[in-house]
Design a protein around this motif. Structure first.
Motif, mmCIF file in Angstrom:
data_model
loop_
_atom_site.group_PDB
_atom_site.id
_atom_site.type_symbol
_atom_site.label_atom_id
_atom_site.label_comp_id
_atom_site.label_asym_id
_atom_site.label_seq_id
_atom_site.Cartn_x
_atom_site.Cartn_y
_atom_site.Cartn_z
ATOM 1 N N THR A 28 0.831 -1.209 0.000
ATOM 2 C CA THR A 28 0.000 0.000 0.000
ATOM 3 C C THR A 28 0.858 1.249 0.000
ATOM 4 O O THR A 28 1.990 1.254 0.484
ATOM 5 C CB THR A 28 -0.948 0.052 1.217
ATOM 6 O OG1 THR A 28 -0.180 0.074 2.426
ATOM 7 C CG2 THR A 28 -1.891 -1.148 1.224
ATOM 8 N N SER A 41 0.164 5.595 0.686
ATOM 9 C CA SER A 41 -0.814 6.617 1.078
ATOM 10 C C SER A 41 -0.194 7.996 0.951
ATOM 11 O O SER A 41 1.011 8.184 1.151
ATOM 12 C CB SER A 41 -1.309 6.382 2.508
ATOM 13 O OG SER A 41 -0.244 6.472 3.431
ATOM 14 N N LYS A 64 -5.308 6.172 0.792
ATOM 15 C CA LYS A 64 -4.496 4.953 0.792
ATOM 16 C C LYS A 64 -4.887 4.076 -0.393
ATOM 17 O O LYS A 64 -6.073 3.879 -0.665
ATOM 18 C CB LYS A 64 -4.707 4.202 2.106
ATOM 19 C CG LYS A 64 -3.892 2.932 2.271
ATOM 20 C CD LYS A 64 -4.197 2.314 3.632
ATOM 21 C CE LYS A 64 -3.450 1.023 3.853
ATOM 22 N NZ LYS A 64 -3.780 0.421 5.171
#
Length: 281
Positions: A75, A77, A93
């Motif tokens: 991920t 963000s 995100k």
């Protein structure tokens, strides 16, 4: 005998529940946090190793969607909207997916981040942004997948991905100028009604300077058009603590009226209780 067996069973179950064998992960987790201008960027991913295996074109097939790591989603963000390839990527995100090819990679920012690896069904509607970057060959192989934020500038940086002999870099622009100017304008415009209310509430709660607390809460009411019931409630409490019961009652009545209009029963009750208490002789 049955009691003894039962007690032993309980002890064993507790031991098993508490015992946790710790072993290193094959693909260790890594978290990268980097400020770019005034924007915070965080990358969370697992780092698989080549371990003598050919990676791209074999372990990671060319032309197919890759989770850009191992285990759960990689991920990324952003604390602000950013610009990538002339397109806006909203703050938030994202799962970071890629499609590696010999000469270029597709970089995909995907809004669903709770998949283990790839989503069971890839949905184009969840693609927040997709772009293509050039692949470059590294002179020396990199053993573990590495994601980095580099080339830092006040207004931009590069998201870098490299593993084995492949390297790609994606430029993203951050709104430093816009954010800085908004901060400057806000500060130079002076404190807001909420700022004065917070200062008044702090002084009241800490019993530090009630006179100054009253000045601040009056200023907050001057700056607010709708005269919020919680602002008025605080003023009544300050007046009561200063011994001005009649003034506190009048202000509490205004707070009560505003709270009834807003249908906030908690403040309705608090004001009614205070008015009754302060009205006693």
């Amino acid at each position: 005998m049955k009691k003894i067996i039962f007690a032993l069973a309980v002890l064993i179950s507790q031991f098993v529940a508490q015992a946790q064998i710790k072993t290193p992960q094959a693909s260790p987790r890594a978290v990268l946090t980097q400020m770019v201008g005034l924007t915070e960027v965080e990358v969370n991913y697992s780092r698989p190793g080549a371990k003598g295996r050919p990676v791209f074109g074999n372990l990671v097939p060319f032309g197919k969607l890759w989770r850009t790591g191992a285990n759960e989603n990689t991920t990324i963000s952003f604390s602000d909207d950013v610009i990538i390839d002339g397109k806006v990527l909203k703050k938030g995100k994202y799962a970071l997916y890629t499609v590696p090819r010999i000469e270029s990679w597709d970089i995909i920012f995907y809004t669903t981040t709770d998949n283990w690896g790839l989503p069971q069904e890839f949905n184009e509607a969840n693609v927040a942004l997709r772009t293509t970057v050039k692949e470059e060959a590294l002179p020396k192989p990199v053993e573990s997948l590495t994601i980095n934020i580099a080339g830092l500038d006040t207004n931009f940086a590069f998201l870098e991905i490299f593993w084995e002999n492949s390297f790609v870099a994606l430029k993203f622009e951050v709104p430093t100028q816009k954010t800085a100017m908004a901060s400057i304008d806000k500060v130079l415009a002076g404190p807001t009604a909420n700022d004065y209310y917070s200062a008044a509430n702090f002084l009241y709660q800490s019993n530090t300077d009630l006179a100054k607390s009253l000045v601040f809460v009056n200023k907050s009411l001057e700056l607010s058009k709708d005269k919020p019931f919680w602002f008025l409630r605080l003023k009544s409490l300050i007046q009561a603590k200063q011994g001005d019961k009649s003034g506190a009652i009048e202000t509490a009545k205004l707070s009560l009226e505003a709270a009834e209009e807003a249908k906030n029963q908690d403040y309705v009750k608090m004001n009614k209780d205070s008015i009754a208490e302060w009205s006693k002789k």
